[in-house]
Scaffold this motif. Structure first.
Motif, mmCIF file in Angstrom:
data_model
loop_
_atom_site.group_PDB
_atom_site.id
_atom_site.type_symbol
_atom_site.label_atom_id
_atom_site.label_comp_id
_atom_site.label_asym_id
_atom_site.label_seq_id
_atom_site.Cartn_x
_atom_site.Cartn_y
_atom_site.Cartn_z
ATOM 1 N N ARG A 1 1.452 2.578 5.701
ATOM 2 C CA ARG A 1 2.727 2.151 6.290
ATOM 3 C C ARG A 1 2.517 0.964 7.218
ATOM 4 O O ARG A 1 3.343 0.045 7.283
ATOM 5 C CB ARG A 1 3.353 3.331 7.048
ATOM 6 C CG ARG A 1 3.881 4.413 6.113
ATOM 7 C CD ARG A 1 4.763 5.413 6.854
ATOM 8 N NE ARG A 1 4.035 6.187 7.854
ATOM 9 C CZ ARG A 1 3.393 7.331 7.581
ATOM 10 N NH1 ARG A 1 3.388 7.817 6.333
ATOM 11 N NH2 ARG A 1 2.752 7.980 8.528
ATOM 12 N N GLU B 1 0.855 -1.190 0.000
ATOM 13 C CA GLU B 1 0.000 0.000 0.000
ATOM 14 C C GLU B 1 0.885 1.233 0.000
ATOM 15 O O GLU B 1 2.128 1.143 0.085
ATOM 16 C CB GLU B 1 -0.940 -0.011 1.219
ATOM 17 C CG GLU B 1 -1.991 -1.108 1.169
ATOM 18 C CD GLU B 1 -3.100 -0.912 2.199
ATOM 19 O OE1 GLU B 1 -3.289 0.244 2.651
ATOM 20 O OE2 GLU B 1 -3.746 -1.912 2.543
ATOM 21 N N ASP B 2 0.271 2.390 -0.059
ATOM 22 C CA ASP B 2 0.983 3.658 -0.172
ATOM 23 C C ASP B 2 1.615 4.024 1.172
ATOM 24 O O ASP B 2 0.931 4.100 2.201
ATOM 25 C CB ASP B 2 0.007 4.754 -0.611
ATOM 26 C CG ASP B 2 0.724 6.032 -1.003
ATOM 27 O OD1 ASP B 2 1.951 6.132 -0.741
ATOM 28 O OD2 ASP B 2 0.053 6.917 -1.579
ATOM 29 N N ASN B 3 2.931 4.232 1.168
ATOM 30 C CA ASN B 3 3.630 4.604 2.396
ATOM 31 C C ASN B 3 3.370 6.053 2.823
ATOM 32 O O ASN B 3 3.862 6.504 3.863
ATOM 33 C CB ASN B 3 5.149 4.424 2.200
ATOM 34 C CG ASN B 3 5.583 2.995 2.471
ATOM 35 O OD1 ASN B 3 5.252 2.411 3.505
ATOM 36 N ND2 ASN B 3 6.320 2.421 1.528
ATOM 37 N N ALA B 4 2.564 6.789 2.026
ATOM 38 C CA ALA B 4 2.307 8.201 2.357
ATOM 39 C C ALA B 4 1.315 8.347 3.513
ATOM 40 O O ALA B 4 1.183 9.421 4.088
ATOM 41 C CB ALA B 4 1.792 8.936 1.123
ATOM 42 N N THR B 5 0.573 7.248 3.848
ATOM 43 C CA THR B 5 -0.440 7.343 4.920
ATOM 44 C C THR B 5 -0.076 6.395 6.045
ATOM 45 O O THR B 5 0.580 5.356 5.820
ATOM 46 C CB THR B 5 -1.830 6.950 4.380
ATOM 47 O OG1 THR B 5 -1.811 5.561 4.011
ATOM 48 C CG2 THR B 5 -2.189 7.793 3.157
ATOM 49 N N PRO B 6 -0.482 6.700 7.248
ATOM 50 C CA PRO B 6 -0.214 5.798 8.387
ATOM 51 C C PRO B 6 -0.795 4.412 8.142
ATOM 52 O O PRO B 6 -0.166 3.412 8.470
ATOM 53 C CB PRO B 6 -0.893 6.496 9.557
ATOM 54 C CG PRO B 6 -0.911 7.950 9.178
ATOM 55 C CD PRO B 6 -1.120 7.970 7.703
ATOM 56 N N LYS B 7 -1.995 4.376 7.550
ATOM 57 C CA LYS B 7 -2.617 3.077 7.285
ATOM 58 C C LYS B 7 -1.778 2.273 6.298
ATOM 59 O O LYS B 7 -1.575 1.058 6.467
ATOM 60 C CB LYS B 7 -4.023 3.298 6.733
ATOM 61 C CG LYS B 7 -4.738 1.989 6.409
ATOM 62 C CD LYS B 7 -6.118 2.257 5.812
ATOM 63 C CE LYS B 7 -6.804 0.946 5.428
ATOM 64 N NZ LYS B 7 -8.127 1.183 4.798
#
Length: 458
Positions: A445, A437-443
């Motif tokens: 990461r 998933e996208d590392n830009a969001t806490p979820k």
């Protein structure tokens, strides 16, 4: 000079005469043999010849070219190697026109270049030239060395004609000496004669095997078969070969062994004697070239493995595809190559396995999940797992890589501590290189920080 031309002509004529004699008129040289010879010719002075006792300052007083008459005695040390001694009388005339008495003696070795009754020869020798003190030259004795080139041929059993040219190195007024050329023609007489060769033994069929030794004297054959032919080259001569036009087995009287299927592999060596096959496969077929012959191959049109009787195993789970109900996914042999539901729960990202932040230490909350994994591994003894560690992209990539490897190793260590054989477990770390998933969001990461299980081929 006229003398030189005359002697060369005589030598050439004699050589042609010997070569032109019919072979039956010529004999062989005695081996070994003794001979005496008589010869005549002339010595041609090419430059200064200091022979005599005149002072070296008197260069005008020298011998002129002179005739030579001599005798020689020789012996064939070997058929083509001859030793010879000889002496000759030389009536000399000085440059003042006065007569003088001269002699010479020679010691020579000759080598016939051919082993036949006519041969050119080469020679090397030494000796001396002498003058008597009866003329204006005075008495002298000078050492000489010489080389020879000639030809000799037998005229009869006792007599050989010989022509020869010698180059003498003689004493001279010059620093490097002088040269005399001697041309002679003579006869060598063998008092014991030479023995004519015995007649060749009869060979009626001309095959190189004499009739006395030829088992088939009227038919050309081979020496290895005592003069008998072997048309099919099977080492059985035709007169003993029951199949003379077909190569066969000597143990079968020259006839071939049976080959029922006609594939070139004899029945005795053919693993498939009733079906035409290939020589490389001992008379059998291997259509898919997997090393398993078709009659033993469960999958004769698919390249497979010997351990599965010629069938492939694409997913490597030790269940051949022909028996594998899940041929594209590694499974368990006891479940026909598929993964049981309770095992399937432990594939992919495993929820509930957590670690202290920035550490490979497993949180106690993860133990129940890992204990369930231990139960599955204990029940399914053939199950092998790969444990992959992943991180998010926070921090340095090198540290993330190391952390992912250490977390995967911690999980393995926990399972081994619960009795699972470590040979069934393989670990790898991938750092932040494989996000889901996208590392830009806490979820995102949180999802990327994970442990994955996958079933390994057996």
């Amino acid at each position: 000079m006229k003398l030189s031309h005359r002697l060369v002509g005589i030598l050439a004529a004699a050589t042609v005469g010997v070569l032109g004699m019919p072979s039956e008129a010529r004999a062989e040289y005695p081996d070994p043999g003794l001979y005496v010879g008589i010869y005549g010719g002339g010595t041609l002075k090419l430059n200064d010849w200091n022979l005599g006792e005149a002072p070296r300052s008197d260069r005008d007083l020298q011998p002129k070219s002179a005739p030579v008459v001599g005798l020689r005695l020789g012996y064939h040390i070997l058929p083509q190697l001859i030793g010879e001694v000889g002496g000759a009388y030389m009536p000399l005339e000085s440059t003042n026109g006065e007569p003088n008495t001269g002699f010479k003696y020679d010691v020579d070795l000759f080598y016939h270049l051919l082993s036949s009754d006519f041969s050119p020869f080469l020679g090397l020798g030494t000796g001396a030239h002498l003058t008597k003190d009866d003329g204006d030259l005075g008495g002298d004795n000078d050492i000489q060395v010489h080389v020879s080139l000639g030809a000799r041929g037998l005229l009869t059993d006792h007599i050989a004609l010989r022509g020869e040219v010698r180059d003498y190195w003689v004493d001279s007024y010059s620093t490097f000496g002088g040269n005399n050329i001697e041309l002679t023609l003579g006869l060598d007489i063998y008092p014991f004669g030479s023995s004519a060769p015995p007649p060749a033994p009869a060979d009626s069929d001309g095959d190189g095997v004499v009739d006395a030794d030829d088992a088939c004297p009227d038919v050309p054959g081979l020496a290895i078969h005592k003069g008998c032919p072997d048309r099919d080259n099977d080492s059985v001569p035709d007169h003993l070969d029951q199949c003379p036009d077909e190569p066969g087995d000597p143990a079968r009287n020259g006839c071939p062994a049976p080959d029922k299927d006609g594939d070139g592999v004899l029945d005795a060596d053919d693993l498939c004697p009733d079906v035409p096959g290939e020589v490389a496969f001992q008379g059998c077929l291997d259509s898919d070239r997997d090393g398993v012959y078709d009659h033993e191959d469960r999958c004769p049109q698919e390249h497979g493995l010997k351990e599965f009787k010629g069938c492939p195993d694409k997913d490597g789970d030790k269940v051949p595809d022909i028996d594998d109900k899940c041929p594209d996914q590694p499974g368990l042999p006891e479940h026909n190559g598929c993964v049981p539901e309770e095992v399937a729960k432990f594939t992919g990202a495993i929820k509930g396995i957590n670690f202290e932040t920035g550490s490979a230490r497993i949180l106690p909350s993860s133990f129940p999940v890992l204990d369930d994994a231990v139960k599955v591994l204990t029940e399914y003894k053939s199950l092998r797992l790969k444990i992959d560690g992943h991180t998010d992209n926070q921090g340095l990539a090198d540290k993330n890589q190391k952390l992912s490897e250490e977390r995967a190793a911690s999980v393995k260590a926990y399972l081994v501590s619960k009795g699972i054989d470590e040979s069934r477990l393989v670990t790898a770390g991938h750092g932040d290189t494989k996000p889901v998933e996208d590392n830009a969001t806490p979820k995102g990461r949180a999802a990327n920080r994970r442990i994955e299980f996958s079933i390994l081929a057996q």
